[in-house]
Scaffold this motif. Structure first.
Motif, PDB file in Angstrom:
ATOM      1  N   MET A  85       7.414  18.934 -11.386  1.00 53.24           N
ATOM      2  CA  MET A  85       7.460  17.602 -10.834  1.00 53.24           C
ATOM      3  C   MET A  85       6.312  17.428  -9.845  1.00 53.24           C
ATOM      4  N   ALA A  86       5.775  16.219  -9.786  1.00 56.87           N
ATOM      5  CA  ALA A  86       4.742  15.858  -8.822  1.00 56.87           C
ATOM      6  C   ALA A  86       5.041  14.452  -8.318  1.00 56.87           C
ATOM      7  N   LYS A  87       4.678  14.206  -7.076  1.00 52.28           N
ATOM      8  CA  LYS A  87       4.893  12.885  -6.486  1.00 52.28           C
ATOM      9  C   LYS A  87       3.630  12.410  -5.792  1.00 52.28           C
ATOM     10  N   MET A  88       3.450  11.101  -5.863  1.00 51.33           N
ATOM     11  CA  MET A  88       2.474  10.433  -5.019  1.00 51.33           C
ATOM     12  C   MET A  88       3.294   9.709  -3.963  1.00 51.33           C
ATOM     13  N   ILE A  89       2.985   9.977  -2.708  1.00 57.87           N
ATOM     14  CA  ILE A  89       3.697   9.353  -1.591  1.00 57.87           C
ATOM     15  C   ILE A  89       2.682   8.512  -0.824  1.00 57.87           C
ATOM     16  N   ILE A  90       3.007   7.233  -0.652  1.00 55.00           N
ATOM     17  CA  ILE A  90       2.102   6.292   0.008  1.00 55.00           C
ATOM     18  C   ILE A  90       2.819   5.762   1.241  1.00 55.00           C
ATOM     19  N   MET A  91       2.196   5.967   2.410  1.00 55.92           N
ATOM     20  CA  MET A  91       2.809   5.561   3.674  1.00 55.92           C
ATOM     21  C   MET A  91       1.973   4.465   4.325  1.00 55.92           C
ATOM     22  N   TYR A  92       2.621   3.375   4.632  1.00 56.46           N
ATOM     23  CA  TYR A  92       1.973   2.228   5.255  1.00 56.46           C
ATOM     24  C   TYR A  92       2.435   2.118   6.707  1.00 56.46           C
ATOM     25  N   GLU A  93       1.471   1.894   7.593  1.00 56.14           N
ATOM     26  CA  GLU A  93       1.817   1.625   8.979  1.00 56.14           C
ATOM     27  C   GLU A  93       2.223   0.153   9.117  1.00 56.14           C
ATOM     28  N   GLN A  94       2.746  -0.185  10.287  1.00 57.77           N
ATOM     29  CA  GLN A  94       3.202  -1.556  10.531  1.00 57.77           C
ATOM     30  C   GLN A  94       2.079  -2.542  10.216  1.00 57.77           C
ATOM     31  N   PRO A  95       2.360  -3.538   9.379  1.00 59.78           N
ATOM     32  CA  PRO A  95       1.330  -4.537   9.068  1.00 59.78           C
ATOM     33  C   PRO A  95       1.108  -5.508  10.225  1.00 59.78           C
ATOM     34  N   ILE A  96      -0.033  -6.142  10.200  1.00 58.07           N
ATOM     35  CA  ILE A  96      -0.360  -7.178  11.178  1.00 58.07           C
ATOM     36  C   ILE A  96       0.568  -8.369  10.969  1.00 58.07           C
ATOM     37  N   ASP A  97       0.816  -8.707   9.712  1.00 59.26           N
ATOM     38  CA  ASP A  97       1.696  -9.821   9.342  1.00 59.26           C
ATOM     39  C   ASP A  97       2.705  -9.288   8.313  1.00 59.26           C
ATOM     40  N   LYS A  98       3.891  -8.920   8.789  1.00 59.06           N
ATOM     41  CA  LYS A  98       4.898  -8.308   7.921  1.00 59.06           C
ATOM     42  C   LYS A  98       5.293  -9.211   6.758  1.00 59.06           C
ATOM     43  N   GLU A  99       5.502 -10.475   7.035  1.00 56.56           N
ATOM     44  CA  GLU A  99       5.946 -11.401   5.991  1.00 56.56           C
ATOM     45  C   GLU A  99       4.898 -11.530   4.882  1.00 56.56           C
ATOM     46  N   ALA A 100       3.645 -11.703   5.266  1.00 55.67           N
ATOM     47  CA  ALA A 100       2.572 -11.832   4.270  1.00 55.67           C
ATOM     48  C   ALA A 100       2.373 -10.520   3.513  1.00 55.67           C
ATOM     49  N   PHE A 101       2.460  -9.388   4.228  1.00 56.33           N
ATOM     50  CA  PHE A 101       2.344  -8.090   3.565  1.00 56.33           C
ATOM     51  C   PHE A 101       3.445  -7.932   2.528  1.00 56.33           C
ATOM     52  N   ASP A 102       4.695  -8.170   2.945  1.00 53.46           N
ATOM     53  CA  ASP A 102       5.826  -8.017   2.023  1.00 53.46           C
ATOM     54  C   ASP A 102       5.687  -8.934   0.814  1.00 53.46           C
ATOM     55  N   GLN A 103       5.263 -10.171   1.040  1.00 52.62           N
ATOM     56  CA  GLN A 103       5.074 -11.114  -0.073  1.00 52.62           C
ATOM     57  C   GLN A 103       4.101 -10.548  -1.100  1.00 52.62           C
ATOM     58  N   HIS A 104       2.945 -10.121  -0.617  1.00 53.75           N
ATOM     59  CA  HIS A 104       1.931  -9.617  -1.546  1.00 53.75           C
ATOM     60  C   HIS A 104       2.376  -8.284  -2.150  1.00 53.75           C
ATOM     61  N   TYR A 105       2.910  -7.410  -1.329  1.00 56.75           N
ATOM     62  CA  TYR A 105       3.283  -6.077  -1.806  1.00 56.75           C
ATOM     63  C   TYR A 105       4.329  -6.157  -2.917  1.00 56.75           C
ATOM     64  N   PHE A 106       5.399  -6.893  -2.658  1.00 56.20           N
ATOM     65  CA  PHE A 106       6.503  -6.920  -3.622  1.00 56.20           C
ATOM     66  C   PHE A 106       6.269  -7.869  -4.801  1.00 56.20           C
ATOM     67  N   ASN A 107       5.467  -8.902  -4.610  1.00 52.35           N
ATOM     68  CA  ASN A 107       5.250  -9.866  -5.686  1.00 52.35           C
ATOM     69  C   ASN A 107       3.999  -9.607  -6.522  1.00 52.35           C
ATOM     70  N   VAL A 108       3.053  -8.847  -5.984  1.00 52.41           N
ATOM     71  CA  VAL A 108       1.809  -8.580  -6.713  1.00 52.41           C
ATOM     72  C   VAL A 108       1.599  -7.075  -6.916  1.00 52.41           C
ATOM     73  N   HIS A 109       1.587  -6.321  -5.821  1.00 47.24           N
ATOM     74  CA  HIS A 109       1.219  -4.911  -5.909  1.00 47.24           C
ATOM     75  C   HIS A 109       2.262  -4.067  -6.645  1.00 47.24           C
ATOM     76  N   VAL A 110       3.518  -4.230  -6.318  1.00 49.29           N
ATOM     77  CA  VAL A 110       4.568  -3.442  -6.987  1.00 49.29           C
ATOM     78  C   VAL A 110       4.598  -3.728  -8.497  1.00 49.29           C
ATOM     79  N   PRO A 111       4.540  -4.986  -8.941  1.00 56.22           N
ATOM     80  CA  PRO A 111       4.488  -5.217 -10.395  1.00 56.22           C
ATOM     81  C   PRO A 111       3.293  -4.543 -11.068  1.00 56.22           C
ATOM     82  N   LEU A 112       2.146  -4.495 -10.395  1.00 56.55           N
ATOM     83  CA  LEU A 112       0.994  -3.776 -10.955  1.00 56.55           C
ATOM     84  C   LEU A 112       1.309  -2.286 -11.044  1.00 56.55           C
TER      85      LEU A 112
END
Length: 100
Positions: A1-28
């Motif tokens: 087994m192998a894992k890629m672990i990605i850790m993000y620090e607190q965003p400047i704008d949490k709401e905008a980060f979450d919007q883009h992350y979950f609606n664009v980046h995660v689907p990719l």
């Protein structure tokens, strides 16, 4: 087994980060081949670090070889190319680790 672990620090704008992350980046990211399991978790608490972590994503693969093949795929490259769009909401780039 192998894992890629990605850790993000607190965003400047949490709401905008979450919007883009979950609606664009995660689907990719979900299109990347060979992923056995994925998880995205908000960080509630950390110890012994000065990092102010916000979100941790784990992508699990059968082996380091399948992870390497996945990262060379066009789907992984598309997710990587979206990285600068996430950086608009972050002070620092995410910490990316690969573990066995």
């Amino acid at each position: 087994m192998a894992k890629m672990i990605i850790m993000y620090e607190q965003p400047i704008d949490k709401e905008a980060f979450d919007q883009h992350y979950f609606n664009v980046h995660v689907p990719l990211g979900k299109k990347i081949p060979n992923i056995l399991r994925e998880s995205v978790r908000y960080v509630l608490q950390t110890q012994n670090t000065d990092l102010n972590l916000y979100l941790i994503t784990e992508l699990e693969f059968e082996s380091v070889d399948t992870l390497t093949q996945a990262l060379a795929s066009p789907e992984a490259k598309a997710a990587e190319e979206d990285g600068p769009n996430l950086m608009r909401f972050l002070k620092n780039p995410p910490i990316i680790t690969i573990v066995e």
